[in-house]
Design a protein around this motif. Structure first.
Motif, short mmCIF file in Angstrom:
data_model
loop_
_atom_site.label_atom_id
_atom_site.label_comp_id
_atom_site.label_asym_id
_atom_site.label_seq_id
_atom_site.Cartn_x
_atom_site.Cartn_y
_atom_site.Cartn_z
N LEU A 61 0.83 -1.19 0.00
CA LEU A 61 0.00 0.00 0.00
C LEU A 61 0.87 1.26 0.00
O LEU A 61 0.56 2.26 -0.67
N ARG A 62 1.98 1.20 0.69
CA ARG A 62 2.95 2.31 0.66
C ARG A 62 3.42 2.55 -0.77
O ARG A 62 3.57 3.70 -1.20
N ARG A 63 3.64 1.49 -1.52
CA ARG A 63 4.04 1.63 -2.93
C ARG A 63 2.92 2.24 -3.78
O ARG A 63 3.19 3.03 -4.71
N VAL A 64 1.66 1.89 -3.48
CA VAL A 64 0.54 2.50 -4.21
C VAL A 64 0.54 4.01 -4.01
O VAL A 64 0.18 4.77 -4.91
N PHE A 65 1.00 4.46 -2.84
CA PHE A 65 1.14 5.90 -2.56
C PHE A 65 2.45 6.46 -3.13
O PHE A 65 2.85 7.57 -2.80
N ASP A 66 3.14 5.66 -3.97
CA ASP A 66 4.43 6.07 -4.56
C ASP A 66 5.49 6.32 -3.51
O ASP A 66 6.38 7.17 -3.70
N ASP A 67 5.41 5.59 -2.38
CA ASP A 67 6.38 5.74 -1.30
C ASP A 67 6.54 7.22 -0.92
O ASP A 67 7.64 7.70 -0.65
N ALA A 68 5.43 7.93 -0.91
CA ALA A 68 5.44 9.38 -0.65
C ALA A 68 5.07 9.65 0.81
O ALA A 68 4.46 8.82 1.49
N PRO A 69 5.39 10.85 1.31
CA PRO A 69 4.98 11.23 2.68
C PRO A 69 3.48 11.11 2.90
O PRO A 69 3.04 10.97 4.05
N ALA A 70 2.71 11.19 1.83
CA ALA A 70 1.25 11.09 1.97
C ALA A 70 0.83 9.76 2.60
O ALA A 70 -0.22 9.69 3.26
N PHE A 71 1.63 8.70 2.42
CA PHE A 71 1.29 7.41 3.02
C PHE A 71 1.31 7.50 4.54
O PHE A 71 0.37 7.09 5.23
N PHE A 72 2.38 8.05 5.10
CA PHE A 72 2.49 8.14 6.55
C PHE A 72 1.53 9.20 7.11
O PHE A 72 1.03 9.06 8.23
N ALA A 73 1.25 10.23 6.31
CA ALA A 73 0.24 11.20 6.72
C ALA A 73 -1.13 10.54 6.81
O ALA A 73 -1.92 10.83 7.74
N MET A 74 -1.41 9.65 5.88
CA MET A 74 -2.67 8.91 5.92
C MET A 74 -2.76 8.06 7.19
O MET A 74 -3.80 8.02 7.85
N LEU A 75 -1.66 7.39 7.57
CA LEU A 75 -1.68 6.58 8.79
C LEU A 75 -1.90 7.46 10.03
O LEU A 75 -2.61 7.05 10.96
N GLN A 76 -1.32 8.64 10.04
CA GLN A 76 -1.54 9.54 11.17
C GLN A 76 -3.01 9.97 11.25
O GLN A 76 -3.59 10.01 12.34
N ASP A 77 -3.59 10.28 10.11
CA ASP A 77 -5.01 10.67 10.10
C ASP A 77 -5.90 9.50 10.53
O ASP A 77 -6.89 9.68 11.26
N TYR A 78 -5.55 8.30 10.07
CA TYR A 78 -6.30 7.10 10.43
C TYR A 78 -6.22 6.86 11.94
O TYR A 78 -7.25 6.58 12.60
N ARG A 79 -5.03 7.01 12.50
CA ARG A 79 -4.87 6.83 13.95
C ARG A 79 -5.67 7.87 14.72
O ARG A 79 -6.38 7.56 15.69
N ALA A 80 -5.60 9.12 14.25
CA ALA A 80 -6.32 10.18 14.95
C ALA A 80 -7.83 9.99 14.90
O ALA A 80 -8.55 10.29 15.87
N ALA A 81 -8.32 9.46 13.78
CA ALA A 81 -9.77 9.28 13.62
C ALA A 81 -10.31 8.17 14.51
O ALA A 81 -11.47 8.22 14.93
N TYR A 82 -9.48 7.15 14.82
CA TYR A 82 -10.00 5.97 15.53
C TYR A 82 -9.28 5.69 16.85
O TYR A 82 -9.46 4.62 17.43
N GLU A 83 -8.46 6.63 17.34
CA GLU A 83 -7.73 6.36 18.56
C GLU A 83 -8.70 6.14 19.73
O GLU A 83 -9.76 6.75 19.83
#
Length: 418
Positions: free
Chosen positions: A108-130
Motif C-alpha cells: 500500500l505504501r508503494r501504491v502511494f508512490d512511497d510518498a509522505p502522503a502514506f504516513f500522513a494517511m496513517l496519522q489521520d487514520y490513527r487520529a480518527a479511531y484512537e
C-alpha cells in the motif's frame, strides 16, 4: 499492555525486531484496536511492518528489504500448505496474518508512490479511531481518502482473496526497444485471483540503469519499452515492493545441427531444433545439394535479441569459401540477411571449407563473425574477424608460430578473455 519475557532481555540487539513489533502495538492494537477477530491483521500485520520500519530507520533501506524478504519467505512456506484470506483468517496466529499483513501495508505504501502522503494517511487514520475500534472497511476508507482514489482493486485481491501473483517473463531487444512478455501463471480460482499490480523493472545497460514501470492486470501481456542503450539484464521488482514470485524464462538454448559432413552423397543441410519442443526452423540448404558439409555458429548479428545462423561451407569444390547468415522470420521460413554473404578467402571457386565462430570482438554488443580456412595450403591458417555493422574486416591474424606453413585447416571460436 504488552509484556516481554525475561528470556528476551539480553542486553544485545538479538531481539530488537521483537521489541519493535511489540512497541508498534502501542499504536496498532492498543491506541487503535480491532473491531472483530476478522480484522486481526490490522493489529498484527501493522505491528509486523513496524518491526520492518525499525530496520529501515536504524539500518537503511536495504535492511528493510532484507526484513521483507524474510517475511515473504515465511509466508510462502505457510501458504504452500494452507492458503486462506487474511480477512477473517482460518488461523489467527499465522504468517498469513503477521508476515503477509506486513506485506500488504508495504505494498500500500508503494501504491502511494512511497510518498509522505502514506504516513500522513496513517496519522489521520490513527487520529480518527484512537481509543476506539476499527474494521478493515474503515481502514480502506481512510486509505482511499488519503490517496484520493478507490482501492477496491487492492483490498479485493490482497485482503479478501488469498495467494499472490506468480510471473514468468521474457524479453528481447530490437533496435532501441525491449519487447517484454509477462505471464501470470498461478492457478486462478477459488480464493486465488488474477492480480493487478504495477511492476517496476530495472534495465541494466552499458550506459547505466534505466527504470520503467508497467501495469500487469491480465494473464498474458506484451510491452514495448524504449530504453537508452542495449540491455544487459532486465530485473523484475528490483526494490522489492511486490509480494510475488518472478522467473525469467527466455527459454532453453536451441540446438543447431549441421548435416552431413564431407560426404559427397548427401546434401549440405542445416536445421535448427529446439529442446523445449517448440517448432524447429525449416531446414536450410545454404549451398547446394552436393556440397560437402557445412560449419555453423549462432549469434545476434543485428541487435534484435534473437540469434542468427551463420554457415561456412565444407570442402566442396563448387561453392567456394562462401560464408552466409540466415535470420528466422517468425516461423514461416528462413531468409538470408542482407549484406551477410561473402568470401573471406581468395580461393572463391575452389574451396577447402570455412570454419565459422562468433564473438563480440569490437565491444559494440553485437556478434562478429570469425572465420578460419579449411585444409587449404594457400590460406595458411589465416583467421579473420568480420563486423556486420561496420561491413569490414576487423582483424586478420596469420603466421602463427605454432602452425607450419603446410597447415591443413584452422578451427575458430570466440570468447571474452580479458
Amino acid at each position: 499492555m504488552v509484556t516481554i519475557g525475561s528470556a528476551f532481555i539480553t542486553g544485545t540487539t538479538n531481539w530488537e525486531t521483537l521489541y519493535a513489533h511489540e512497541a508498534a502495538h502501542m499504536w496498532w492494537g492498543d491506541c487503535v484496536s480491532i473491531a472483530t477477530w476478522a480484522d486481526f491483521w490490522l493489529s498484527e500485520g501493522f505491528a509486523s511492518y513496524g518491526d520492518a520500519l525499525w530496520q529501515e530507520g536504524g539500518y537503511g533501506v536495504e535492511a528493510l528489504r532484507n526484513r521483507m524478504r524474510a517475511f515473504r519467505n515465511m509466508y510462502f512456506a505457510e501458504d504452500t500448505g494452507n492458503r486462506f484470506p487474511i480477512y477473517d483468517p482460518e488461523v489467527l496466529l499465522s504468517s498469513t496474518v503477521y508476515e503477509k499483513g506486513a506485506w500488504i501495508v508495504h505494498m500500500l505504501r508503494r501504491v502511494f508512490d512511497d510518498a509522505p502522503a502514506f504516513f500522513a494517511m496513517l496519522q489521520d487514520y490513527r487520529a480518527a479511531y484512537e481509543h476506539g475500534n476499527v474494521t478493515t472497511a474503515q481502514f480502506q476508507a481512510a486509505a482511499e481518502t488519503g490517496l484520493g482514489a478507490s482501492l477496491d482493486w487492492f483490498f479485493d485481491q490482497w485482503v479478501y482473496m488469498a495467494g499472490y501473483p506468480e510471473y514468468e517473463y521474457s524479453w528481447s531487444w530490437n533496435a532501441g526497444t525491449i519487447i517484454l512478455h509477462i505471464d501470470q501463471v498461478q492457478p486462478v480460482g477459488g480464493v486465488t485471483p488474477l492480480f493487478t499490480a504495477e511492476v517496476d523493472l530495472r534495465v541494466a545497460t552499458a550506459a547505466g540503469d534505466h527504470f520503467v514501470t508497467v501495469l500487469v492486470d491480465d494473464e498474458s501481456e506484451t510491452f514495448e519499452l524504449e530504453v537508452p542503450g542495449r540491455p544487459i539484464t532486465v530485473e523484475f521488482d528490483p526494490d522489492l515492493w511486490l509480494l510475488c514470485k518472478a522467473t525469467e524464462v527466455n527459454g532453453p538454448a536451441d540446438l543447431v545441427f549441421a548435416a552431413p559432413g564431407p560426404d559427397q552423397g548427401n546434401r549440405c543441410v542445416a536445421a535448427l531444433f529446439d529442446i523445449d519442443g517448440d517448432a524447429a526452423w525449416p531446414e536450410i540448404v545454404p549451398y547446394g545439394v552436393d556440397a560437402w558439409g557445412a560449419n555453423v555458429a549462432c549469434g545476434d548479428l543485428d541487435g534484435d535479441g534473437i540469434d542468427e545462423l551463420v554457415t561456412g561451407p565444407g570442402p566442396g569444390e563448387m561453392f567456394g569459401c562462401h560464408v552466409r547468415a540466415f535470420d528466422h522470420d517468425g516461423g514461416a521460413g528462413v531468409t538470408p540477411i542482407s549484406g551477410i554473404s561473402f568470401f573471406p578467402y581468395a580461393t572463391e571457386w575452389f574451396s577447402y571449407g570455412v570454419r565459422v565462430g562468433l564473438a563480440d570482438v569490437d565491444g559494440d554488443g553485437l556478434a562478429d563473425i570469425i572465420t578460419g580456412p579449411g585444409p587449404d595450403p594457400d590460406a595458411m591458417g589465416l583467421v579473420k574477424v568480420f563486423s556486420w555493422t561496420a561491413g569490414e574486416v576487423l582483424v586478420e591474424v596469420g603466421g602463427f608460430d605454432a602452425f607450419p606453413d603446410a597447415i591443413r585447416g584452422t578451427s575458430v571460436a570466440g570468447g571474452r578473455f580479458d
